[in-house]
Motif scaffolding. Structure first.
Motif, PDB file in Angstrom:
ATOM      1  N   ALA A 195      42.309  28.825  50.239  1.00 51.37           N
ATOM      2  CA  ALA A 195      41.495  30.035  50.058  1.00 51.37           C
ATOM      3  C   ALA A 195      42.397  31.259  49.909  1.00 51.37           C
ATOM      4  O   ALA A 195      42.142  32.129  49.071  1.00 51.37           O
ATOM      5  N   GLY A 196      43.464  31.318  50.689  1.00 49.85           N
ATOM      6  CA  GLY A 196      44.405  32.428  50.582  1.00 49.85           C
ATOM      7  C   GLY A 196      45.039  32.494  49.203  1.00 49.85           C
ATOM      8  O   GLY A 196      45.205  33.578  48.629  1.00 49.85           O
ATOM      9  N   GLU A 197      45.371  31.341  48.654  1.00 50.81           N
ATOM     10  CA  GLU A 197      45.925  31.289  47.297  1.00 50.81           C
ATOM     11  C   GLU A 197      44.902  31.767  46.266  1.00 50.81           C
ATOM     12  O   GLU A 197      45.233  32.508  45.337  1.00 50.81           O
ATOM     13  N   VAL A 198      43.662  31.323  46.435  1.00 50.73           N
ATOM     14  CA  VAL A 198      42.600  31.737  45.510  1.00 50.73           C
ATOM     15  C   VAL A 198      42.400  33.245  45.590  1.00 50.73           C
ATOM     16  O   VAL A 198      42.284  33.917  44.558  1.00 50.73           O
ATOM     17  N   SER A 206      44.551  35.497  46.351  1.00 54.74           N
ATOM     18  CA  SER A 206      45.680  36.147  45.667  1.00 54.74           C
ATOM     19  C   SER A 206      45.493  36.133  44.155  1.00 54.74           C
ATOM     20  O   SER A 206      45.732  37.142  43.475  1.00 54.74           O
ATOM     21  N   ARG A 207      45.054  35.008  43.626  1.00 50.39           N
ATOM     22  CA  ARG A 207      44.825  34.899  42.171  1.00 50.39           C
ATOM     23  C   ARG A 207      43.693  35.820  41.723  1.00 50.39           C
ATOM     24  O   ARG A 207      43.785  36.450  40.670  1.00 50.39           O
ATOM     25  N   ILE A 208      42.643  35.880  42.512  1.00 46.26           N
ATOM     26  CA  ILE A 208      41.500  36.735  42.161  1.00 46.26           C
ATOM     27  C   ILE A 208      41.936  38.203  42.147  1.00 46.26           C
ATOM     28  O   ILE A 208      41.615  38.941  41.213  1.00 46.26           O
ATOM     29  N   ARG A 209      42.667  38.626  43.170  1.00 46.42           N
ATOM     30  CA  ARG A 209      43.163  40.018  43.205  1.00 46.42           C
ATOM     31  C   ARG A 209      44.035  40.308  41.987  1.00 46.42           C
ATOM     32  O   ARG A 209      43.941  41.366  41.374  1.00 46.42           O
ATOM     33  N   TRP A 210      44.881  39.347  41.633  1.00 43.81           N
ATOM     34  CA  TRP A 210      45.747  39.514  40.463  1.00 43.81           C
ATOM     35  C   TRP A 210      44.898  39.665  39.194  1.00 43.81           C
ATOM     36  O   TRP A 210      45.153  40.544  38.371  1.00 43.81           O
TER      37      TRP A 210
END
Length: 134
Positions: free
Chosen positions: A10-13, A15-19
């Motif tokens: 979830a943390g990785e997701v 980060s990708r969403i914010r990017w």
């Protein structure tokens, strides 16, 4: 793997969403929203993912649609001031200024002197939500 792998994913997701949102393009915003919605299938109560899904609609001025997600996030985390602030903004944009003011004042009362309270005070002014004088 140390810790809960689902939370790590979830943390990785997040980060990708914010990017993706940071690219500030219609297609990347849509991709961010789609990622959030898909991830919510695995983590339906993840407040950050719910807020990520709401942001797409808020950015587009789709206040009613965004507010639906935000109210869902509120159920999972009623004292999350970012969620409360976003609900207040959506409420104000939808014409429910009383709800917006109530939520922003609650942030100020619950978290006095914090950045959240300062942001709420600023929003009260910028959204024209001055409390009625008695």
């Amino acid at each position: 793997i140390d810790g809960d792998p689902t939370k790590q994913a979830a943390g990785e997701v997040h980060s990708r969403i914010r990017w993706l949102y940071g690219l500030q393009k219609d297609e990347s915003d849509l991709a961010a929203h789609d990622c959030a919605v898909k991830a919510l299938e695995l983590l339906p109560d993840d407040v950050e993912l719910i807020n990520d899904a709401a942001l797409y609609h808020l950015y587009r001025g789709e206040w009613k649609e965004g507010r639906v997600y935000l109210l869902r996030a509120e159920k999972a985390a009623p004292r999350d001031w970012i969620i409360q602030h976003n609900i207040a903004r959506a409420s104000a944009e939808l014409g429910d200024k009383a709800d917006a003011l109530k939520r922003l004042q609650a942030i100020i009362k619950a978290a006095p002197g914090t950045d959240d309270a300062k942001a709420a005070e600023k929003s009260i002014k910028s959204l024209g939500l001055q409390p009625e004088k008695k």
